[in-house]
Write an enzyme that holds these catalytic residues in place. Structure first.
Site, PDB file in Angstrom:
ATOM      1  N   LYS A   1      51.818 -15.093   1.787  1.00 29.53           N
ATOM      2  CA  LYS A   1      51.861 -16.550   1.741  1.00 29.53           C
ATOM      3  C   LYS A   1      51.093 -17.176   0.591  1.00 29.53           C
ATOM      4  O   LYS A   1      51.391 -18.288   0.203  1.00 29.53           O
ATOM      5  CB  LYS A   1      51.447 -17.148   3.080  1.00 29.53           C
ATOM      6  CG  LYS A   1      50.001 -17.161   3.430  1.00 29.53           C
ATOM      7  CD  LYS A   1      49.848 -17.962   4.732  1.00 29.53           C
ATOM      8  CE  LYS A   1      48.485 -17.866   5.304  1.00 29.53           C
ATOM      9  NZ  LYS A   1      48.343 -18.562   6.584  1.00 29.53           N
TER      10      LYS A   1
ATOM     11  N   HIS B   1      30.969 -11.231  14.022  1.00 25.89           N
ATOM     12  CA  HIS B   1      30.085 -10.333  13.263  1.00 25.89           C
ATOM     13  C   HIS B   1      28.667 -10.886  13.365  1.00 25.89           C
ATOM     14  O   HIS B   1      28.458 -12.092  13.196  1.00 25.89           O
ATOM     15  CB  HIS B   1      30.524 -10.246  11.806  1.00 25.89           C
ATOM     16  CG  HIS B   1      29.941  -9.060  11.100  1.00 25.89           C
ATOM     17  ND1 HIS B   1      28.607  -8.977  10.779  1.00 25.89           N
ATOM     18  CD2 HIS B   1      30.498  -7.905  10.686  1.00 25.89           C
ATOM     19  CE1 HIS B   1      28.372  -7.821  10.182  1.00 25.89           C
ATOM     20  NE2 HIS B   1      29.512  -7.145  10.111  1.00 25.89           N
TER      21      HIS B   1
ATOM     22  N   ARG C   1      35.910  -3.953  18.928  1.00 23.18           N
ATOM     23  CA  ARG C   1      36.270  -2.962  17.907  1.00 23.18           C
ATOM     24  C   ARG C   1      35.039  -2.250  17.351  1.00 23.18           C
ATOM     25  O   ARG C   1      34.031  -2.882  17.039  1.00 23.18           O
ATOM     26  CB  ARG C   1      36.995  -3.656  16.755  1.00 23.18           C
ATOM     27  CG  ARG C   1      37.311  -2.744  15.588  1.00 23.18           C
ATOM     28  CD  ARG C   1      38.089  -3.480  14.529  1.00 23.18           C
ATOM     29  NE  ARG C   1      37.304  -4.526  13.921  1.00 23.18           N
ATOM     30  CZ  ARG C   1      36.660  -4.422  12.754  1.00 23.18           C
ATOM     31  NH1 ARG C   1      36.699  -3.293  12.064  1.00 23.18           N
ATOM     32  NH2 ARG C   1      35.983  -5.434  12.264  1.00 23.18           N
TER      33      ARG C   1
ATOM     34  N   GLU D   1      27.425   3.101  10.650  1.00 29.05           N
ATOM     35  CA  GLU D   1      27.429   1.709  11.106  1.00 29.05           C
ATOM     36  C   GLU D   1      27.210   1.712  12.611  1.00 29.05           C
ATOM     37  O   GLU D   1      27.267   2.755  13.269  1.00 29.05           O
ATOM     38  CB  GLU D   1      28.747   1.023  10.736  1.00 29.05           C
ATOM     39  CG  GLU D   1      28.839   0.703   9.258  1.00 29.05           C
ATOM     40  CD  GLU D   1      30.118  -0.009   8.857  1.00 29.05           C
ATOM     41  OE1 GLU D   1      30.080  -0.712   7.851  1.00 29.05           O
ATOM     42  OE2 GLU D   1      31.139   0.141   9.540  1.00 29.05           O
TER      43      GLU D   1
ATOM     44  N   ARG E   1      28.395  -4.334  18.062  1.00 30.18           N
ATOM     45  CA  ARG E   1      28.392  -5.666  17.453  1.00 30.18           C
ATOM     46  C   ARG E   1      28.230  -6.815  18.433  1.00 30.18           C
ATOM     47  O   ARG E   1      27.547  -7.791  18.162  1.00 30.18           O
ATOM     48  CB  ARG E   1      29.733  -5.875  16.773  1.00 30.18           C
ATOM     49  CG  ARG E   1      29.619  -5.712  15.345  1.00 30.18           C
ATOM     50  CD  ARG E   1      30.898  -5.916  14.666  1.00 30.18           C
ATOM     51  NE  ARG E   1      30.782  -5.060  13.503  1.00 30.18           N
ATOM     52  CZ  ARG E   1      31.708  -4.897  12.623  1.00 30.18           C
ATOM     53  NH1 ARG E   1      32.856  -5.514  12.759  1.00 30.18           N
ATOM     54  NH2 ARG E   1      31.505  -4.115  11.597  1.00 30.18           N
TER      55      ARG E   1
ATOM     56  N   HIS F   1      34.975 -12.993  13.283  1.00 32.11           N
ATOM     57  CA  HIS F   1      35.229 -11.932  12.296  1.00 32.11           C
ATOM     58  C   HIS F   1      36.556 -11.212  12.514  1.00 32.11           C
ATOM     59  O   HIS F   1      37.271 -10.926  11.557  1.00 32.11           O
ATOM     60  CB  HIS F   1      34.072 -10.933  12.382  1.00 32.11           C
ATOM     61  CG  HIS F   1      34.136  -9.811  11.399  1.00 32.11           C
ATOM     62  ND1 HIS F   1      34.134 -10.029  10.034  1.00 32.11           N
ATOM     63  CD2 HIS F   1      34.186  -8.454  11.573  1.00 32.11           C
ATOM     64  CE1 HIS F   1      34.174  -8.854   9.415  1.00 32.11           C
ATOM     65  NE2 HIS F   1      34.228  -7.893  10.320  1.00 32.11           N
TER      66      HIS F   1
ATOM     67  N   SER G   1      39.188  -0.856  11.601  1.00 33.30           N
ATOM     68  CA  SER G   1      40.329  -1.743  11.385  1.00 33.30           C
ATOM     69  C   SER G   1      41.172  -1.313  10.190  1.00 33.30           C
ATOM     70  O   SER G   1      42.407  -1.241  10.268  1.00 33.30           O
ATOM     71  CB  SER G   1      39.816  -3.163  11.168  1.00 33.30           C
ATOM     72  OG  SER G   1      40.875  -3.983  10.800  1.00 33.30           O
TER      73      SER G   1
HETATM   74  P1  FAD Z   1      44.968  -8.895   5.944  1.00 29.99           P
HETATM   75  O1  FAD Z   1      44.277  -7.996   5.016  1.00 29.99           O
HETATM   76  O2  FAD Z   1      44.244 -10.107   6.378  1.00 29.99           O
HETATM   77  O3  FAD Z   1      46.333  -9.350   5.262  1.00 29.99           O
HETATM   78  C1  FAD Z   1      47.170 -10.287   5.891  1.00 29.99           C
HETATM   79  C2  FAD Z   1      48.247 -10.678   4.901  1.00 29.99           C
HETATM   80  O4  FAD Z   1      49.244 -11.472   5.544  1.00 29.99           O
HETATM   81  C3  FAD Z   1      47.726 -11.520   3.752  1.00 29.99           C
HETATM   82  O5  FAD Z   1      48.354 -11.055   2.577  1.00 29.99           O
HETATM   83  C4  FAD Z   1      48.225 -12.918   4.090  1.00 29.99           C
HETATM   84  O6  FAD Z   1      48.416 -13.750   2.985  1.00 29.99           O
HETATM   85  C5  FAD Z   1      49.548 -12.589   4.743  1.00 29.99           C
HETATM   86  N1  FAD Z   1      50.062 -13.650   5.609  1.00 29.99           N
HETATM   87  C6  FAD Z   1      49.450 -14.250   6.656  1.00 29.99           C
HETATM   88  N2  FAD Z   1      50.271 -15.182   7.192  1.00 29.99           N
HETATM   89  C7  FAD Z   1      51.423 -15.156   6.480  1.00 29.99           C
HETATM   90  C8  FAD Z   1      52.640 -15.895   6.524  1.00 29.99           C
HETATM   91  N3  FAD Z   1      52.862 -16.869   7.415  1.00 29.99           N
HETATM   92  N4  FAD Z   1      53.614 -15.612   5.622  1.00 29.99           N
HETATM   93  C9  FAD Z   1      53.416 -14.658   4.684  1.00 29.99           C
HETATM   94  N5  FAD Z   1      52.277 -13.938   4.583  1.00 29.99           N
HETATM   95  C10 FAD Z   1      51.297 -14.183   5.474  1.00 29.99           C
HETATM   96  N6  FAD Z   1      37.341  -3.650   8.553  1.00 29.99           N
HETATM   97  C11 FAD Z   1      36.990  -2.369   8.357  1.00 29.99           C
HETATM   98  O7  FAD Z   1      37.615  -1.460   8.909  1.00 29.99           O
HETATM   99  N7  FAD Z   1      35.932  -2.073   7.538  1.00 29.99           N
HETATM  100  C12 FAD Z   1      35.218  -3.028   6.892  1.00 29.99           C
HETATM  101  O8  FAD Z   1      34.297  -2.719   6.158  1.00 29.99           O
HETATM  102  C13 FAD Z   1      35.568  -4.392   7.102  1.00 29.99           C
HETATM  103  N8  FAD Z   1      34.871  -5.379   6.509  1.00 29.99           N
HETATM  104  C14 FAD Z   1      35.332  -6.670   6.623  1.00 29.99           C
HETATM  105  C15 FAD Z   1      34.694  -7.686   5.908  1.00 29.99           C
HETATM  106  C16 FAD Z   1      35.185  -8.980   5.962  1.00 29.99           C
HETATM  107  C17 FAD Z   1      34.495 -10.073   5.194  1.00 29.99           C
HETATM  108  C18 FAD Z   1      36.332  -9.266   6.738  1.00 29.99           C
HETATM  109  C19 FAD Z   1      36.891 -10.657   6.795  1.00 29.99           C
HETATM  110  C20 FAD Z   1      36.945  -8.265   7.471  1.00 29.99           C
HETATM  111  C21 FAD Z   1      36.453  -6.962   7.425  1.00 29.99           C
HETATM  112  N9  FAD Z   1      37.065  -5.942   8.132  1.00 29.99           N
HETATM  113  C22 FAD Z   1      36.672  -4.649   7.938  1.00 29.99           C
HETATM  114  C23 FAD Z   1      38.270  -6.190   8.893  1.00 29.99           C
HETATM  115  C24 FAD Z   1      39.479  -5.781   8.039  1.00 29.99           C
HETATM  116  O9  FAD Z   1      39.225  -6.114   6.693  1.00 29.99           O
HETATM  117  C25 FAD Z   1      40.743  -6.464   8.465  1.00 29.99           C
HETATM  118  O10 FAD Z   1      40.902  -6.377   9.855  1.00 29.99           O
HETATM  119  C26 FAD Z   1      41.923  -5.784   7.786  1.00 29.99           C
HETATM  120  O11 FAD Z   1      41.756  -5.804   6.391  1.00 29.99           O
HETATM  121  C27 FAD Z   1      43.200  -6.469   8.183  1.00 29.99           C
HETATM  122  O12 FAD Z   1      44.222  -5.974   7.365  1.00 29.99           O
HETATM  123  P2  FAD Z   1      45.666  -6.569   7.533  1.00 29.99           P
HETATM  124  O13 FAD Z   1      46.508  -5.936   6.487  1.00 29.99           O
HETATM  125  O14 FAD Z   1      46.087  -6.471   8.938  1.00 29.99           O
HETATM  126  O15 FAD Z   1      45.478  -8.151   7.251  1.00 29.99           O
HETATM  127  C1  SIN Z   2      30.887  -4.666   7.812  1.00 30.28           C
HETATM  128  O1  SIN Z   2      30.820  -4.155   6.691  1.00 30.28           O
HETATM  129  O2  SIN Z   2      29.904  -4.929   8.509  1.00 30.28           O
HETATM  130  C2  SIN Z   2      32.225  -4.958   8.383  1.00 30.28           C
HETATM  131  C3  SIN Z   2      32.772  -3.735   8.936  1.00 30.28           C
HETATM  132  C4  SIN Z   2      33.899  -4.028   9.864  1.00 30.28           C
HETATM  133  O3  SIN Z   2      34.217  -5.177  10.143  1.00 30.28           O
HETATM  134  O4  SIN Z   2      34.486  -3.048  10.347  1.00 30.28           O
END
Ligand code: FAD
Ligand code: SIN
Length: 532
Positions: free
Chosen positions: A48, A241, A381, A126, A287, A346, A386
């Site tokens: 998006k 978080h 979680r 972690e 967490r 988070h 994730s």
């Molecule tokens: P996302 O990576 O969020 O991607 C979603 C995609 O969908 C995006 O491209 C978005 O633009 C698109 N989208 C959404 N709605 C629409 C729409 N209507 N139309 C078209 N496109 C759309 N997890 C871990 O395992 N380890 C970590 O160290 C960790 N650290 C984190 C740190 C932060 C700051 C955050 C926010 C999260 C962290 N997490 C971590 C959690 C993890 O990053 C996410 O759960 C994971 O990346 C989700 O991946 P995803 O591909 O499902 O979604």
């Molecule tokens: C973090 O680095 O603390 C995020 C890790 C996670 O969300 O799994």
């Protein structure tokens, strides 16, 4: 429940494209699945905003996998089940931990470079992990993965269409035919027909006043899937978080759990180390436990943060360069001073219910990553599971779709024939209409206040009533995108508030002050929602 089937109608004269695999989202789940799917057919990825906008790119701590000889998938399974507080699906967890190491190796072959030590991958620890099993790229693991996946997609000429917004899933006779999409560049709605549609749209952090999630995390896939007839499950379980930098920002900067894993300690306003009063695992308790302990300390001190002390951690600025840079940019030097930290929304444990192959109950429609609820997280979680879930189930989706999708016929005529215009929801145009951005702001306040870290019946009922009112008065300006997003946010929020109201116990990330104990006798089951 407040839900209309389609936000926008389809038109017979609209542009129609076709592909084999239509993947919505360009985070780890979407891009990894796209790369796997490209071995079998035509792939189109829609996202998006830009390909940079995702939670994936922000991930810090790393990706968990039992790759060390002193570790095992069984130990990883035990830790995941323990964190999930009785609600994980053990079969799904088994898939995650046994298939995880092979998928992580593939990620490395695709170019994701993790830190190495003495010729082997460096692993960190972690919270609630019994072993050091987190692979990481310093403290910017998500960006390293994202960049590698994007490069691979370019190299294989996989089309990634930016600024293309999923409005709704198109179905005919309970089978998925494709998706209705808004092309923001051309300002027009477009239909994409596909044999398999994969919703990889990420989480719902933007429903809250304070979150670690980027702007895109508005639960669009949850709204679209729900309208199409998918089930939403475990929606009361939102992970907060424990440690984000307590600044005036709404999207707050995360201070990775790996910091506590490597010696960072939490102090209250009296300078006391308090975590051992709440849990014998101290700073490395799960967490939800740490987040509630911090919340409690904040309430009893009347302050809006506690402190993270990293001063005693030798080499912390080198080990955590992204965190160091971002803290300095906000005026904090953790090598010399305490960091003010507090919890923020988070991660969404719940989502579109899938089986072990990522299938929803609509044939041809899959969900992957944070948008999905595969059963691996239960009520809470385990850190760094994730990113792993996105790649393990992305592979399974492709394996499953490849087997069954070629026998399905799809067509725009079928979609037009079975489209039910009675379900189309018109924006409210009366004198009390709310601008989508105002509705979004009010929703975020309400969710933070009443569907947050600590909940109770009165607050949850208030939240449900506010959400219903916002939905009834949601108007639409010239640009339809904020309207579509807020409609999805309200749908997800309403289900979250209802699920939290119904679950009269405390479990994992769901804490009710009026039912502070877990009640295994009555509540060891999932709450499932489906559109009537
Ligand atoms: P996302 O990576 O969020 O991607 C979603 C995609 O969908 C995006 O491209 C978005 O633009 C698109 N989208 C959404 N709605 C629409 C729409 N209507 N139309 C078209 N496109 C759309 N997890 C871990 O395992 N380890 C970590 O160290 C960790 N650290 C984190 C740190 C932060 C700051 C955050 C926010 C999260 C962290 N997490 C971590 C959690 C993890 O990053 C996410 O759960 C994971 O990346 C989700 O991946 P995803 O591909 O499902 O979604
Ligand atoms: C973090 O680095 O603390 C995020 C890790 C996670 O969300 O799994």
């Amino acid at each position: 429940m407040i839900v209309s089937r389609y936000i926008a109608p389809i038109r017979r004269d609209m542009p129609v494209h076709s592909t084999d695999f239509l993947i919505i989202g360009s985070g780890i789940a979407g891009l990894f699945t796209a790369l796997k799917a490209a071995e079998h057919g035509r792939v189109t990825v829609l996202t998006k905003k830009t390909v940079r906008d995702s939670s994936t790119g922000l991930a810090q701590g790393g990706i968990a996998a039992a790759v060390h000889e002193e570790d095992s998938p069984f130990l990883h399974l035990e830790d995941t089940l323990e964190a999930g507080a009785g609600l994980c699906d053990p079969e799904a967890v088994n898939v995650l931990v046994t298939e995880g190491p092979a998928r992580v190796r593939e990620l490395m072959e695709m170019g994701a470079r993790f830190d190495m030590k003495d010729g082997t991958v460096a692993l960190t620890r972690e919270a609630a992990h019994s072993k050091a099993r987190i692979l990481h790229a310093a403290d910017a693991t998500g960006e390293a993965i994202r960049a590698a996946l994007v490069e691979q997609c370019h190299a294989r000429s996989i089309a990634v269409h930016e600024n293309t917004f999923l409005i709704d899933v198109l179905t005919a006779d309970d089978t998925c035919q494709g998706a209705l999409v808004y092309d923001a560049g051309r300002r027009e709605s477009v239909a994409y027909l596909a044999r398999a549609v994969i919703l990889a749209t990420g989480g719902t952090g933007q429903l809250y006043r304070y979150t670690t999630n980027p702007d895109i995390a508005t639960g669009d896939g949850l709204g679209a899937g729900f309208r199409a007839g998918c089930e939403l499950v475990d929606m009361e379980f939102v992970q907060f978080h424990p440690t984000v930098l307590a600044t005036a920002e709404r999207q707050r900067f995360l201070i990775s759990e790996a910091v506590r894993g490597e010696g960072g300690i939490l102090l209250n306003h009296r300078g006391e180390r308090f975590m051992s009063r709440y849990d014998e695992r101290g700073e490395l308790a799960p967490r939800d436990v740490v987040a509630r302990a911090i919340w409690n300390e904040m309430l009893s001190s009347g302050q809006d943060h506690v402190f993270l002390d990293m001063r005693g951690m030798r080499g912390a600025a080198q080990r955590f360069p992204t965190i160091y840079r971002n803290c300095i940019a906000r005026g904090f030097d953790f090598t010399r001073e305490l960091l003010p930290v507090s919890p923020a929304a988070h991660y969404m444990m719940g989502g579109l219910r899938t089986n072990l192959n990522g299938q929803t109950r609509i044939a041809g429609l899959y969900a992957c990553g944070e948008a999905a609820c595969t059963g691996v997280h239960g009520a809470n979680r385990l850190a760094s599971n994730s990113l792993l879930e996105g790649i393990v189930f992305g592979q399974r989706i492709v394996d499953n779709a490849e087997e069954i999708m070629w026998s399905r016929s799809i067509g725009f005529e079928e979609v037009c024939r079975s489209f039910d215009y009675a379900w189309v929801r018109e924006p409210y145009r009366g004198s009390h209409a709310l601008e989508p951005l105002e509705a979004r702001r009010r929703l975020q306040e309400t969710m933070w206040e009443h569907v947050g870290i600590i909940r109770d019946e009165q607050g949850l009922k208030t939240a449900a009533a506010v959400i219903d009112d916002l939905y009834a008065r949601l108007g639409c300006g010239d640009d339809p995108l904020p309207y579509y997003e807020v409609a999805n946010m309200l749908t997800a929020a309403r289900v979250m508030a209802q699920a939290a109201l119904w679950r009269q116990e405390s479990r994992g990330a769901h804490f009710r002050r009026d039912f502070p104990l877990a009640d295994d006798l009555h509540w060891l089951h999932h709450l499932v929602f489906q559109r009537r």
